[in-house]
Design an enzyme around this catalytic site. Structure first.
Site, short mmCIF file in Angstrom:
data_model
loop_
_atom_site.label_atom_id
_atom_site.label_comp_id
_atom_site.label_asym_id
_atom_site.label_seq_id
_atom_site.Cartn_x
_atom_site.Cartn_y
_atom_site.Cartn_z
N ASN A 1 0.97 -1.28 -0.02
CA ASN A 1 0.20 0.02 -0.10
C ASN A 1 0.94 1.23 0.00
OD1 ASN A 1 -1.87 1.88 0.35
ND2 ASN A 1 -2.76 1.37 2.14
N ASP A 2 1.45 1.48 1.32
CA ASP A 2 2.11 2.77 1.19
C ASP A 2 3.51 3.07 0.12
OD1 ASP A 2 0.88 3.74 3.35
OD2 ASP A 2 1.66 2.71 4.73
N VAL A 3 3.83 1.71 -0.03
CA VAL A 3 5.09 1.84 -0.95
C VAL A 3 4.56 2.30 -2.54
CG1 VAL A 3 6.44 0.29 0.11
CG2 VAL A 3 4.99 -0.66 -1.52
N THR A 4 3.45 2.31 -2.50
CA THR A 4 2.83 2.71 -4.16
C THR A 4 2.04 4.11 -3.76
OG1 THR A 4 0.67 1.74 -3.58
CG2 THR A 4 2.11 0.23 -4.54
#
Lengths: 471, 103
Positions: free
Chosen positions: A400-403
């Site tokens: 999630n956050d890494v995208t």
């Protein structure tokens, strides 16, 4: 009797040799082809160190040797059992557990040396030399922090303890207070207090408490850094004990492990665009950001497995972006099956891995390796990021956050500046997620509301299976 | 004039940190998890300290406690060694299968 034919020089040279073997063990990991040989070299290094120590034993009575063999057998059996049983998804916990063992052995060896200094040749006129005493105190301190810190990390990763940061009031004051008491106790021991054993015990207990206090405020998703840091500590603890015991193998190994952990922590911090200091201080993902949680009203496109199968079948290139959610759902095998079907249809499928995906460095790579994904198909962030613009589908599974594009566009976002996988550039983004919740950083992902994004709301494993069935 | 052990081992420590620095940067990111488990295993070379402590004729209460304590250190370090190396091997075997199949 054995010690007669083991000269001091030969002993030291053999310890050096085992140190060299350990260096080669790490060197082997530069490629998967040489890694296994490296691991065998590491084992050989350990065998050499062990044999040399046994041959130098002062008390090599049969009863003592039996005791030593018994200890190693007990530990060996437990270790072997754990290594066979642990699931690849649980590798972060395993590493944390092993780390705690290393920390604890450092503490215990320091205690053994403190209680029988003569055995280690540390006594000068009946007193322990000051330098040795300082080393033992440091060994206890670092070892105990490693132990209790790793235990907490283990509990959080295993889900036995809430992984959210636990923020105690005045925690910095408490930590500094404990550290000060440790310093005072150490000073009292060094000036020759007659209560040295009690003080030593107090220092051990307080160091354990400090390790606990240092790790509980750190949230689950910062675990990659924590594990790497604890790994580094366990190395330095070993090195410090190496100074006490004047043992080359320990000093070399400790330095290697210490720098390895430090480098991994650095890589993880860079990958999150966070300073090492801010991770260690903890509390990330906890700032509730007041009451300004605006209720999201933008429309979200939600698709079914059939929709996803249709899009995937008609793509010519697909990039898979796995994350911690894949590990939690143990979806790697189902994912591989889905990918195999796509590949049979001539679709080009590759994997993109963010350095902090998962709960430890390299976590995703191991899971994909377990699912038999060829490692030539797996790319790091910098290698693949420009390819998203040419890809038909970015298939985000459990990440999630890494995208999150906010890392690039929103200076107010807590993850602003973090290098992300630019999945939003793909023609279509398929986003597998259990619900429309927020990621660990507690922030919304704009990706969900993009025109070209289709949310697939289900368990990662079930969704991959359904898509496979539908293809 | 003899060099003090602290300086001697200190020099080796510093040089080993440099070796570690360059060697670890050469490790491929795909193998960072095995790197952690193998460094875990080798840091348990602290087992030599436990064995040395076990192998000395104990005297008095302190000596006995020392022996008990080192026995436990021996167990913990062994768990670390066996667990670390074997789990590393298990992971690396998975990487191996694919080399055979694809190359």
């Amino acid at each position: 009797m054995f010690s007669d034919f083991m000269s001091v020089d030969l002993t030291a040279s053999l310890y050096l040799l085992s140190g060299v073997f350990f260096i080669l063990a790490i060197r082997g990991l530069s490629s998967p082809e040489t890694a296994r040989i490296g691991n065998y070299l590491g084992m050989s290094g350990m065998l050499i160190a062990f044999t040399v120590t046994i041959l130098n034993l002062e008390d090599n009575s049969l009863s003592n040797l039996i005791l030593i063999v018994a200890g190693i057998s007990i530990g060996g059996l437990i270790g072997t059992f754990l290594s066979k049983k642990v699931a690849m998804t649980d590798m972060p916990q395993m590493v944390a557990a092993l780390n705690s063992m290393g920390g604890m052995s450092a503490v215990l060896v320091a205690w053994a040396a403190f209680l029988s200094p003569a055995a280690f040749g540390l006594e000068i006129n009946g007193y322990i030399a000051t330098a040795s005493m300082v080393e033992m105190l440091l060994g206890i301190f670092v070892g105990a922090i490693t132990f209790s810190g790793s235990v907490i990390a283990f509990l959080k990763l295993q889900g036995l303890m809430k992984s959210a940061p636990v923020i105690l009031p005045l925690r910095h004051v408490i930590s500094i207070g404990i550290f000060s008491i440790i310093l005072v106790c150490s000073y009292l021991i060094l000036i020759g207090s007659q209560y040295d054993q009690v003080l030593f015990l107090v220092i051990s207990i307080l160091s354990l408490a400090l390790g606990l206090l240092l790790i509980i405020p750190i949230g689950g998703a910062d675990m990659p850094v924590v594990i790497a840091v604890l790994n580094s500590y366990s190395g330095f603890a070993a090195a410090i004990i190496g100074f006490t015991l004047n043992n080359l193998a320990l000093v070399i190994t400790g330095a290697l492990v210490g720098s390895s952990g430090a480098i991994l922590s650095y890589i993880m911090c860079v990958a999150m665009n966070r300073s090492f200091f801010s991770v260690i201080m903890g509390g990330f993902g906890d700032e509730g950001v007041g009451g300004e949680q605006v209720k999201e009203t933008r429309p979200v496109k939600i698709g079914s497995a059939d929709d996803a199968a249709f899009i995937l079948k008609n793509a010519s290139s697909v990039i898979i972006v796995p994350g911690y959610g894949m590990a939690v759902a143990r979806a790697q095998n189902s994912l591989k099956e889905m990918v195999d079907k796509l590949k049979e249809m001539g679709i080009k499928v590759t994997y993109a891995i963010h350095p902090v995906a998962g709960r430890m460095p390299g976590h995703m790579n191991v899971l994909l390796a377990e699912a038999d994904v060829p490692y030539d198909d797996i790319y790091e962030l910098t290698e693949i990021n420009s390819d998203f613009a040419q890809a038909d589908v970015a298939f985000v599974i459990g990440a999630n956050d890494v995208t999150n594009p906010a890392a690039k566009s929103d200076p107010n976002s807590p993850i602003f500046g973090m290098p992300i996988l630019e999945v939003e550039n793909a023609k279509t983004v398929l986003f597998v997620k259990r619900s429309l919740g927020i990621g660990y950083a507690g922030i919304d992902n704009d990706l969900f509301y993009q025109e070209n994004t289709m949310m697939l709301l289900d368990d990662a494993k079930k969704m991959s299976e359904d898509i496979s069935a539908s293809i | 004039m003899d060099i003090s052990p602290l300086v001697y081992y200190g020099s080796i420590f510093v040089l080993a940190i440099f070796v570690g620095y360059y060697v670890v940067w050469s490790v491929t990111p795909a193998l960072h998890t095995p790197l952690m488990s193998v460094t875990n295993a080798i840091s348990a070379v602290i087992i030599v300290g436990a064995i040395i402590a076990m192998g000395t004729e104990s005297s008095g209460t302190a000596g006995t406690i020392s022996k008990v304590v080192s026995f436990f250190a021996l167990i913990f370090a062994s768990i670390n060694i066996f667990g670390g190396f074997l789990v590393t091997q298990r992971m690396l075997e998975m990487y191996k299968k694919k080399v055979k199949k694809d190359v």
